[in-house]
Design a protein around this motif. Structure first.
Motif, PDB file in Angstrom:
ATOM      1  N   ALA A  86       0.824  -1.198  -0.171  1.00 52.31           N
ATOM      2  CA  ALA A  86       0.221  -0.045  -0.080  1.00 52.31           C
ATOM      3  C   ALA A  86       0.881   1.228   0.080  1.00 52.31           C
TER       4      ALA A  86
ATOM      5  N   ARG B 261       0.003  -4.439  -6.662  1.00 51.04           N
ATOM      6  CA  ARG B 261      -0.181  -5.826  -5.776  1.00 51.04           C
ATOM      7  C   ARG B 261       1.076  -6.201  -5.472  1.00 51.04           C
TER       8      ARG B 261
ATOM      9  N   LEU C  96      -9.283  -6.157   3.629  1.00 49.79           N
ATOM     10  CA  LEU C  96      -9.440  -4.715   2.937  1.00 49.79           C
ATOM     11  C   LEU C  96      -8.066  -4.200   2.491  1.00 49.79           C
ATOM     12  N   LEU C  97      -6.916  -4.630   2.938  1.00 51.12           N
ATOM     13  CA  LEU C  97      -5.480  -4.150   2.234  1.00 51.12           C
ATOM     14  C   LEU C  97      -5.787  -4.776   0.929  1.00 51.12           C
TER      15      LEU C  97
ATOM     16  N   LEU D  57      -8.123  -5.785  -1.003  1.00 46.61           N
ATOM     17  CA  LEU D  57      -9.252  -5.044  -1.922  1.00 46.61           C
ATOM     18  C   LEU D  57      -9.030  -3.738  -2.380  1.00 46.61           C
ATOM     19  N   ARG D  58      -8.089  -3.178  -1.627  1.00 48.33           N
ATOM     20  CA  ARG D  58      -7.706  -1.623  -1.734  1.00 48.33           C
ATOM     21  C   ARG D  58      -6.675  -1.628  -3.103  1.00 48.33           C
ATOM     22  N   GLN D  59      -5.972  -2.817  -3.370  1.00 49.45           N
ATOM     23  CA  GLN D  59      -5.021  -2.622  -4.229  1.00 49.45           C
ATOM     24  C   GLN D  59      -5.402  -2.234  -5.805  1.00 49.45           C
ATOM     25  N   PRO D  60      -6.490  -2.589  -6.386  1.00 47.20           N
ATOM     26  CA  PRO D  60      -7.527  -3.504  -5.973  1.00 47.20           C
ATOM     27  C   PRO D  60      -7.391  -5.079  -6.527  1.00 47.20           C
TER      28      PRO D  60
ATOM     29  N   THR E 274      -9.032 -11.056  -2.938  1.00 41.98           N
ATOM     30  CA  THR E 274      -9.816 -10.621  -1.875  1.00 41.98           C
ATOM     31  C   THR E 274     -10.908 -11.728  -1.427  1.00 41.98           C
TER      32      THR E 274
ATOM     33  N   ILE F 183     -18.318   1.358  -2.699  1.00 40.53           N
ATOM     34  CA  ILE F 183     -17.191   0.292  -2.364  1.00 40.53           C
ATOM     35  C   ILE F 183     -16.536  -0.311  -3.654  1.00 40.53           C
TER      36      ILE F 183
ATOM     37  N   HIS G 230     -15.203  -0.363  -7.506  1.00 37.87           N
ATOM     38  CA  HIS G 230     -14.510   0.290  -8.430  1.00 37.87           C
ATOM     39  C   HIS G 230     -15.399   0.360  -9.721  1.00 37.87           C
TER      40      HIS G 230
END
Length: 384
Positions: A95, A106, A156-157, A159-162, A167, A218, A220
């Motif tokens: 991140a 990623r 959540l980390l 999913l944020r990448q995305p 996930t 939530i 993208h």
């Protein structure tokens, strides 16, 4: 007077290493691996080096499986917390200063470039199985809340990448452990009902929710487009709907017996996208037909059955939770991949175990099989 000690033959010294292996599980894995090599040779014979790399990845995964199988479950339990901590630390590193490829951040360089989310596919069920083993006999509602936090942080980390596909796999591996640990149905049914109602509402209101300019919470934008494309791929048959349409055409064109090895026209004329990775099932179905698909499904179902049997017969709570979760993850892999290629699930980038190309994913599969072998081996050695 000298005492002469006769050295036992090599086979007798090596035999203990293989004692206790679950041979039915190993044989079905060898069958799936053979099917993977056959279909990869067909779809990748025009791509120099791809088949050889896939075979090499299988050999490495087999080596990892063999080595992990030698580690008793007690030792696996000891590495659960450190492996989880390292995995979360690496996800935070991704991140902060991760490597971005194709719009997704990623990977991280730690001397070599790795994808930490793959570590969590093993670390997550290990960590949660360790947690519930420590709380055995004194489980309270708060313990499930803590387990939820353990699951949510890395999910959540990722999913944020995305990375929605990974996930899904990581979250599923943790949820399976929590479910097997005794999560009440009263807490499972309401979210399941809400999920079904949400899907029905989405299908009914598709013209509104999929209209240009409508934002979804939530998810993208590209993920929203994938869901909308699934609901109606013919809206953009040469664009976003192309992958799903061509996958379904390839599967349907295989018929009962398939077009034959190396004879898949949709595949070899480049209509099937990502034919060595996410959409390899479409290529398999085209060349080997409905009968071939039945064989593949039968192999996967036997793998699920054998893994769950190992889980049921495990001697500790930790081993039962871990084996059950890892087995059902194979089910999620296969169901999601076949579902997205067949047009019943959105395309989320989940490989088909043993068939899809991918080095990191193959090694992860090998490690999880090694854990199943270790649990089965530990039970048999205790019995003898």
């Amino acid at each position: 007077m000298a005492v002469v000690i006769e050295k036992p033959p090599l086979w007798r010294r090596v035999l203990p290493v293989f004692q206790g292996f679950d041979w039915p599980l190993l044989l079905i894995v060898l069958l799936l691996g053979a099917l993977g090599l056959v279909v990869m040779y067909s779809v990748a014979h025009e791509l120099p080096g791809r088949f050889q790399a896939h075979a090499r990845n299988m050999v490495i995964a087999a080596g990892v499986m063999f080595l992990v199988a030698q580690v008793p479950p007690q030792r696996l339990m000891a590495v659960a917390v450190p492996l989880y901590a390292v995995g979360v630390a690496l996800l935070i590193a991704v991140a902060l200063f991760g490597i971005t490829k194709k719009g997704a951040q990623r990977w991280v360089n730690v001397g070599i470039v790795i994808q930490p989310s793959e570590i969590m596919k093993i670390a997550m069920p290990l960590m949660l199985a360790w947690w519930f083993q420590k709380r055995e006999g004194q489980l309270r509602g708060l313990d499930f809340v803590v387990a939820g936090v353990i699951l949510a942080v890395p999910s959540l980390l990722i999913l944020r990448q995305p990375d929605l596909g990974t996930t899904l796999l990581v979250a599923a591996s943790g949820l399976f452990v929590i479910f097997f640990a005794g999560l009440s149905w009263k807490l499972i049914i309401p979210p399941a009902v809400l999920g079904v109602l949400g899907i029905v509402t989405l299908i009914v209101m598709e013209p509104h929710w999929c209209a240009p300019g409508v934002d979804w919470p939530i998810l993208h934008e590209y993920q929203r487009q994938r869901v909308c494309t699934l609901l109606d791929p013919m809206k953009d048959p040469l664009g976003k709907g192309f992958h799903i349409i061509q996958g379904m055409i390839a599967i349907g064109s295989g018929g009962l017996l398939g077009k034959g090895f190396l004879q898949g026209t949709q595949t070899h004329l480049d209509f099937v996208p990502e034919r060595t990775t996410d959409f390899i099932f479409a290529a398999f179905a085209e060349e080997f037909g409905f009968i071939g698909v039945l064989v593949l499904l039968g192999a996967f179902f036997f793998l699920f059955w054998r893994g769950l049997k190992i889980a049921l017969e495990a001697s500790t709570l930790f081993a039962r939770l871990l084996a059950g979760a890892l087995t059902l993850i194979y089910f999620v892999y296969a169901f999601v991949n076949m579902g997205m290629v067949s047009g019943i699930l959105p395309v989320v980038g989940v490989p088909l175990p043993f068939l899809s190309y991918g080095g990191t994913a193959m090694v992860t599969l090998g490690a999880s099989l090694g854990i199943l072998m270790s649990i089965a081996r530990s039970k048999r050695l205790v019995q003898t």
